[in-house]
Design an enzyme around this catalytic site. Sequence first.
Site, PDB file in Angstrom:
ATOM      1  CG  ASP A 265     -13.634  73.188  35.726  1.00 60.03           C
ATOM      2  OD1 ASP A 265     -14.422  72.979  35.259  1.00 60.03           O
ATOM      3  OD2 ASP A 265     -12.660  72.381  36.104  1.00 60.03           O
TER       4      ASP A 265
ATOM      5  CG  ASP B 299     -18.411  71.122  32.730  1.00 59.89           C
ATOM      6  OD1 ASP B 299     -17.644  70.609  32.306  1.00 59.89           O
ATOM      7  OD2 ASP B 299     -19.579  70.833  32.246  1.00 59.89           O
TER       8      ASP B 299
HETATM    9  N1  ADE Z   1     -12.131  67.510  35.925  1.00 60.96           N
HETATM   10  C1  ADE Z   1     -11.803  68.897  36.356  1.00 60.96           C
HETATM   11  N2  ADE Z   1     -12.653  69.523  35.903  1.00 60.96           N
HETATM   12  C2  ADE Z   1     -13.608  68.784  35.122  1.00 60.96           C
HETATM   13  C3  ADE Z   1     -14.791  69.204  34.435  1.00 60.96           C
HETATM   14  N3  ADE Z   1     -15.264  70.449  34.099  1.00 60.96           N
HETATM   15  N4  ADE Z   1     -15.339  68.039  33.637  1.00 60.96           N
HETATM   16  C4  ADE Z   1     -14.948  66.876  33.842  1.00 60.96           C
HETATM   17  N5  ADE Z   1     -13.761  66.474  34.707  1.00 60.96           N
HETATM   18  C5  ADE Z   1     -13.139  67.573  35.288  1.00 60.96           C
END
Ligand code: ADE
Length: 262
Positions: free
Chosen positions: A207, A209
Amino acid sequence: MENIDIGIFGGSGLYSFSEDFEERELDTPYGKPSGPVSIGNCGGVKVAFLPRHGKEHHLPPHLIPYRANIYAMKQLGVKKILAPTASGSLKAEIKPGDFVICDQFVDRTSGRRDTFFEGPAVRHISSAYPYCPELRKLAAEIGRSQGVTIHEKGTVVVIQGPRFSTVAESRWYGKMGWEVINMTQYPECYLARELGICYVNISLITDFDAGLEGDTRIKPVSEQEVFKVFNENNEKVKTLLFEMIRQIGANAGGFACAHCGQ
Ligand code: ADE
């Protein structure tokens, strides 16, 4: 102590490694690990697998028994740990499905038990270069040869969780020049160093974030998205791990690592 060659920590979405492995309950001076450790043979190489969140994903990042998990690997004689994680990207050019082989971490966690040296033995171990350079190189080479988009270095900022970051936090981390965000790399990586175990992280990007500045199409990360993207890429992670195990095993003298003291 047994002579298991390689330890693997499974992250979100990776809860089992091989059906032929046998489960073993272990205990350590730091309590029980996240669950039974699966032990088996992978092409002649002895491997121990432990899902850090537990098989049912019942342990949130801040409650994972990191010391017990690393110590259990040490008890098994493990000299090299391969540690895939689901991670977020803080940069537009690092995209979901890419792998980042992190070379640095920044610790933004709090209150985690993060050392084996609480007395009477007191030591101060360097964490200047926390990841094993040899394993990083191997992971990057193999990943590339398998057609994965690999970023061969990156700084992971490790947040306390279990919540994801606010937009302001995420913007701040990105502006600091950090590439990756995750909840479990600290203290796992550092504890391996304390016990002189080579450790490599393979951050599978799931992703962006809290989103990307200026791109309103990208929505802040959700738990569902992390699991969905991890599951879509699970085979890629396993294929990389299997080949790393094979090549480490094939290299008879391959267990000498000057950096990690093995
Ligand atoms: N694990 C996977 N995506 C994350 C994110 N955006 N922030 C923290 N941990 C994660």
